[in-house]
Design a protein around this motif. Structure first.
Motif, PDB file in Angstrom:
ATOM      1  N   ARG A  76     -19.887  56.281 -16.772  1.00 49.24           N
ATOM      2  CA  ARG A  76     -20.392  55.336 -15.593  1.00 49.24           C
ATOM      3  C   ARG A  76     -20.017  55.638 -14.120  1.00 49.24           C
ATOM      4  O   ARG A  76     -18.844  55.322 -14.506  1.00 49.24           O
ATOM      5  N   VAL A  78     -19.214  53.358 -11.616  1.00 47.13           N
ATOM      6  CA  VAL A  78     -18.965  52.035 -11.709  1.00 47.13           C
ATOM      7  C   VAL A  78     -18.708  51.896  -9.638  1.00 47.13           C
ATOM      8  O   VAL A  78     -17.802  52.759  -8.979  1.00 47.13           O
ATOM      9  N   ALA A 102     -13.005  53.183 -10.470  1.00 47.90           N
ATOM     10  CA  ALA A 102     -14.388  52.940  -9.725  1.00 47.90           C
ATOM     11  C   ALA A 102     -14.757  54.218  -8.896  1.00 47.90           C
ATOM     12  O   ALA A 102     -14.043  55.712  -8.539  1.00 47.90           O
ATOM     13  N   GLU A 167     -28.963  51.362 -13.264  1.00 48.28           N
ATOM     14  CA  GLU A 167     -27.500  50.685 -13.501  1.00 48.28           C
ATOM     15  C   GLU A 167     -28.176  49.318 -12.954  1.00 48.28           C
ATOM     16  O   GLU A 167     -28.493  48.625 -13.170  1.00 48.28           O
ATOM     17  N   ARG A 187     -25.098  53.980 -15.062  1.00 53.51           N
ATOM     18  CA  ARG A 187     -24.677  53.059 -13.908  1.00 53.51           C
ATOM     19  C   ARG A 187     -24.063  51.619 -13.843  1.00 53.51           C
ATOM     20  O   ARG A 187     -24.906  50.775 -14.410  1.00 53.51           O
ATOM     21  N   ALA A 188     -23.124  51.070 -13.401  1.00 52.34           N
ATOM     22  CA  ALA A 188     -22.583  49.935 -13.342  1.00 52.34           C
ATOM     23  C   ALA A 188     -22.632  49.511 -11.843  1.00 52.34           C
ATOM     24  O   ALA A 188     -21.972  50.046 -10.526  1.00 52.34           O
ATOM     25  N   MET A 231     -13.209  46.221 -13.851  1.00 49.87           N
ATOM     26  CA  MET A 231     -12.518  48.370 -13.686  1.00 49.87           C
ATOM     27  C   MET A 231     -11.878  47.999 -15.445  1.00 49.87           C
ATOM     28  O   MET A 231     -11.898  49.354 -16.034  1.00 49.87           O
ATOM     29  N   LEU A 234     -14.093  48.048 -17.855  1.00 52.33           N
ATOM     30  CA  LEU A 234     -14.842  49.270 -18.317  1.00 52.33           C
ATOM     31  C   LEU A 234     -14.364  50.992 -18.700  1.00 52.33           C
ATOM     32  O   LEU A 234     -14.596  51.461 -19.516  1.00 52.33           O
TER      33      LEU A 234
END
Length: 237
Positions: A76, A78, A102, A167, A187-188, A231, A234
């Protein structure tokens, strides 16, 4: 094999071409010679094998070979919206956030910001951080460097944040009751505060714009630790 970012589109072509000045300097510093192999990427995704064909004092020429499409990005995209910490800690955040995958970083200023940037100084810093992200991408194997947005006030950024149901959005707060948990969105986005933390009003404003207040645990993390902790979580989830 040395990897270099080039700020021009790479496309299959007959013959060789001159590297842009930045990449050429790196090749010269490494004292590479005609026939040496390098890897090039232009930030769009593919990675190209290339061969040095000529070395000059002011020009380095290479010939492209085959390209591949490495799968090195997170599942995804980020975005980290980070209220800038003081000193060189932002450089550290940019470097490590790039390594951890990221896609985008938004440098912000808030009520308790120590570092405040405007005008030319803000743009110079953004360009510097973009260079840090590119260097980190060269080192870690990414072919799409993290994007660094212009510096802006937190309130301005929140007010212009467009709706996006795909998101997941959160604001990191040590006072939040809800812990960070897995989510399904493609997404995030995470907002992280400065050394003194976000004010209650800023957390409330973020919540009003759809960012859920979440905690990273019982300990208070430093301004340069919190976004990287997210991060890391994730990258491994």
């Amino acid at each position: 094999m040395p990897r270099f970012y080039v700020d021009v589109p790479l496309t299959p072509a007959e013959g060789d071409f001159a590297l842009p000045p930045g990449a050429a300097r790196h090749v010269q510093v490494l004292r590479m010679q005609p026939g040496d192999a390098i890897t090039l990427f232009d930030g769009t995704g593919p990675e190209w094998q290339a061969e040095v064909t000529a070395m000059g004092r002011s020009e380095v020429r290479v010939r492209l070979g085959t390209s591949t499409q490495p799968a090195r990005e997170l599942i995804r995209a980020v975005t980290l919206a980070v209220v800038m910490p003081a000193n060189d800690r932002m450089d550290f955040i940019v470097e490590k956030a790039t390594e951890l995958g990221a896609a985008r970083l938004v440098p912000l200023m808030s009520e308790r910001s120590v570092l405040r940037l405007n005008g030319d100084r803000a743009e110079k810093k953004r360009a510097h951080w973009e260079g840090v992200a590119i260097a980190a991408a060269e080192q870690c194997g990414r072919t799409v460097p993290m994007r660094v947005d212009p510096v802006q006030p937190l309130a301005t950024w929140l007010a212009t944040l467009p709706p996006d149901p795909d998101e997941w959005r959160g604001v990191l707060s040590p006072r939040a009751a809800q812990p960070l948990a897995p989510f399904a969105q493609a997404r995030a986005l995470f907002l992280s505060g400065p050394e003194g933390g976000l004010s209650d009003a800023e957390v409330a404003a973020a919540h009003g714009y759809g960012l859920a207040a979440v905690s990273l645990g019982p300990r208070v993390l430093r301004a340069d630790t919190a976004p990287l902790a997210v991060m890391s979580w994730l990258a491994l989830s």
